[in-house]
Design a protein around this motif. Sequence first.
Motif, mmCIF file in Angstrom:
data_model
loop_
_atom_site.group_PDB
_atom_site.id
_atom_site.type_symbol
_atom_site.label_atom_id
_atom_site.label_comp_id
_atom_site.label_asym_id
_atom_site.label_seq_id
_atom_site.Cartn_x
_atom_site.Cartn_y
_atom_site.Cartn_z
ATOM 1 N N THR A 64 0.757 -1.101 -0.078
ATOM 2 C CA THR A 64 0.094 -0.176 0.119
ATOM 3 C C THR A 64 0.894 1.505 0.122
ATOM 4 O OG1 THR A 64 -0.232 0.577 2.538
ATOM 5 C CG2 THR A 64 -1.722 -1.103 1.226
ATOM 6 N N LEU A 65 2.296 1.116 -0.003
ATOM 7 C CA LEU A 65 2.975 2.018 0.329
ATOM 8 C C LEU A 65 3.664 2.440 -0.970
ATOM 9 C CD1 LEU A 65 5.079 1.282 3.208
ATOM 10 C CD2 LEU A 65 2.888 2.462 3.091
ATOM 11 N N GLN A 66 3.515 3.856 -1.648
ATOM 12 C CA GLN A 66 4.294 4.436 -2.786
ATOM 13 C C GLN A 66 5.020 5.522 -2.643
ATOM 14 O OE1 GLN A 66 0.937 5.273 -5.375
ATOM 15 N NE2 GLN A 66 0.612 3.334 -6.237
ATOM 16 N N SER A 67 5.734 5.928 -3.501
ATOM 17 C CA SER A 67 6.671 6.948 -3.674
ATOM 18 C C SER A 67 7.771 7.004 -2.494
ATOM 19 C CB SER A 67 6.002 8.208 -3.754
ATOM 20 O OG SER A 67 4.826 8.338 -4.983
ATOM 21 N N GLU A 68 7.605 8.209 -1.626
ATOM 22 C CA GLU A 68 8.403 8.068 -0.668
ATOM 23 C C GLU A 68 8.385 7.328 0.469
ATOM 24 O OE1 GLU A 68 6.861 11.153 -1.813
ATOM 25 O OE2 GLU A 68 8.315 12.062 -2.950
ATOM 26 N N ALA A 69 7.005 6.795 0.708
ATOM 27 C CA ALA A 69 6.667 5.769 1.809
ATOM 28 C C ALA A 69 7.305 4.650 1.426
ATOM 29 C CB ALA A 69 5.299 5.724 1.955
ATOM 30 N N GLN A 70 7.324 4.301 -0.017
ATOM 31 C CA GLN A 70 8.198 3.197 -0.452
ATOM 32 C C GLN A 70 9.529 3.023 -0.197
ATOM 33 O OE1 GLN A 70 7.980 -0.523 -1.313
ATOM 34 N NE2 GLN A 70 5.951 0.257 -1.683
ATOM 35 N N ASP A 71 10.096 4.202 -0.602
ATOM 36 C CA ASP A 71 11.590 4.180 -0.306
ATOM 37 C C ASP A 71 11.718 4.289 1.117
ATOM 38 O OD1 ASP A 71 11.722 4.901 -2.938
ATOM 39 O OD2 ASP A 71 11.800 7.109 -2.762
ATOM 40 N N TRP A 72 10.951 4.766 1.998
ATOM 41 C CA TRP A 72 11.094 4.929 3.501
ATOM 42 C C TRP A 72 11.242 3.351 3.899
ATOM 43 C CZ3 TRP A 72 7.511 2.594 6.661
ATOM 44 C CH2 TRP A 72 7.737 2.477 8.021
ATOM 45 N N PHE A 73 10.350 2.683 3.314
ATOM 46 C CA PHE A 73 10.157 1.255 3.711
ATOM 47 C C PHE A 73 11.310 0.210 3.432
ATOM 48 C CE2 PHE A 73 9.006 -3.261 2.626
ATOM 49 C CZ PHE A 73 8.325 -3.628 3.810
ATOM 50 N N HIS A 74 12.185 0.608 2.202
ATOM 51 C CA HIS A 74 13.251 -0.096 1.985
ATOM 52 C C HIS A 74 14.447 0.374 2.846
ATOM 53 C CE1 HIS A 74 11.298 -2.607 -1.046
ATOM 54 N NE2 HIS A 74 10.566 -1.646 -1.488
ATOM 55 N N THR A 75 14.398 1.230 3.439
ATOM 56 C CA THR A 75 15.558 1.776 4.331
ATOM 57 C C THR A 75 15.320 1.011 5.746
ATOM 58 O OG1 THR A 75 14.418 3.532 5.356
ATOM 59 C CG2 THR A 75 15.555 4.094 3.186
ATOM 60 N N LEU A 76 14.242 0.504 5.986
ATOM 61 C CA LEU A 76 14.281 -0.338 7.419
ATOM 62 C C LEU A 76 15.384 -1.444 7.320
ATOM 63 C CD1 LEU A 76 10.269 -0.902 7.537
ATOM 64 C CD2 LEU A 76 11.885 0.896 8.696
ATOM 65 N N LEU A 77 15.624 -1.554 8.607
ATOM 66 C CA LEU A 77 16.804 -2.777 8.802
ATOM 67 C C LEU A 77 16.186 -4.023 8.437
ATOM 68 C CD1 LEU A 77 18.295 -1.452 12.124
ATOM 69 C CD2 LEU A 77 19.240 -1.244 10.071
ATOM 70 N N PRO A 78 17.215 -4.817 7.930
ATOM 71 C CA PRO A 78 16.912 -6.272 7.557
ATOM 72 C C PRO A 78 16.311 -7.092 8.777
ATOM 73 C CG PRO A 78 18.856 -5.690 6.294
ATOM 74 C CD PRO A 78 18.497 -4.538 7.472
ATOM 75 N N ARG A 79 15.151 -7.907 8.637
ATOM 76 C CA ARG A 79 14.621 -8.729 9.747
ATOM 77 C C ARG A 79 14.447 -7.842 10.917
ATOM 78 N NH1 ARG A 79 13.915 -11.723 5.849
ATOM 79 N NH2 ARG A 79 15.742 -12.377 4.784
ATOM 80 N N SER A 80 14.189 -6.730 10.677
ATOM 81 C CA SER A 80 13.552 -5.783 11.919
ATOM 82 C C SER A 80 12.228 -5.937 12.506
ATOM 83 C CB SER A 80 14.048 -4.585 11.622
ATOM 84 O OG SER A 80 13.477 -3.836 10.805
ATOM 85 N N ILE A 81 11.293 -6.350 11.444
ATOM 86 C CA ILE A 81 9.976 -6.354 11.589
ATOM 87 C C ILE A 81 9.486 -7.772 11.997
ATOM 88 C CG2 ILE A 81 7.645 -6.005 10.452
ATOM 89 C CD1 ILE A 81 9.099 -3.372 11.148
ATOM 90 N N ARG A 82 8.948 -8.155 13.124
ATOM 91 C CA ARG A 82 8.501 -9.297 13.510
ATOM 92 C C ARG A 82 7.226 -9.576 13.409
ATOM 93 N NH1 ARG A 82 11.613 -7.675 18.333
ATOM 94 N NH2 ARG A 82 9.493 -6.878 18.990
ATOM 95 N N ASN A 83 6.253 -8.365 13.460
ATOM 96 C CA ASN A 83 4.810 -8.589 13.317
ATOM 97 C C ASN A 83 4.054 -7.308 12.882
ATOM 98 O OD1 ASN A 83 4.619 -7.014 15.803
ATOM 99 N ND2 ASN A 83 5.306 -8.641 16.864
ATOM 100 N N PHE A 84 3.004 -7.185 12.796
ATOM 101 C CA PHE A 84 2.332 -6.059 12.257
ATOM 102 C C PHE A 84 2.245 -5.113 13.423
ATOM 103 C CE2 PHE A 84 -1.559 -3.696 11.021
ATOM 104 C CZ PHE A 84 -1.004 -3.134 9.753
ATOM 105 N N ASP A 85 2.247 -5.259 14.570
ATOM 106 C CA ASP A 85 2.400 -4.268 15.682
ATOM 107 C C ASP A 85 3.766 -3.361 15.802
ATOM 108 O OD1 ASP A 85 -0.005 -4.759 16.643
ATOM 109 O OD2 ASP A 85 0.520 -5.955 18.251
ATOM 110 N N ASP A 86 4.773 -4.287 15.275
ATOM 111 C CA ASP A 86 6.111 -3.435 15.013
ATOM 112 C C ASP A 86 5.853 -2.685 13.720
ATOM 113 O OD1 ASP A 86 7.197 -5.181 17.402
ATOM 114 O OD2 ASP A 86 8.393 -6.322 15.794
ATOM 115 N N LEU A 87 5.389 -3.062 12.730
ATOM 116 C CA LEU A 87 5.294 -2.510 11.496
ATOM 117 C C LEU A 87 4.339 -0.928 11.643
ATOM 118 C CD1 LEU A 87 6.214 -1.849 8.583
ATOM 119 C CD2 LEU A 87 4.288 -3.464 7.966
#
Length: 145
Positions: A64-87
Amino acid sequence: MTNMSRSPFTYEIEQTEPPRKFSMPYFISFKGDGDSKKHLKHYRNTMVIYQNNDALMCKIFATTLQSEAQDWFHTLLPRSIRNFDDLSLIFTKEYSSYYLIKKKFDHLFNVKKNPKELLRDYVKRIKAEKAKIVGCNNSIASATF
């Protein structure tokens, strides 16, 4: 395309397949310039029947993320999201400056007609500002007009 070793999701999330007969719902895209709480609310309401499937909630939210939000998402640390609450938490923290500030009815007293503004344009502005106020009825709006 990002390879799985760079994914912000854990291996468990990455490996999870969508349920059989899953059909992608329609989502309003978030580009990074809107109200993140509103986007998250829309997303949760749309995905309500899958709310107990954390992996699916994470993976679909990323789409659901596009443009700058999609770019931000790809800067998140690898393996840092364990569940939807974290995200959800890191998403709302990142975009907290875009929250819409709820206005009160007295805000309408500050909407003044510009000297060269047509009356119909002023009325349109008043109506647009009234729409931003939760629970503002017509009698209050008329009184401020």
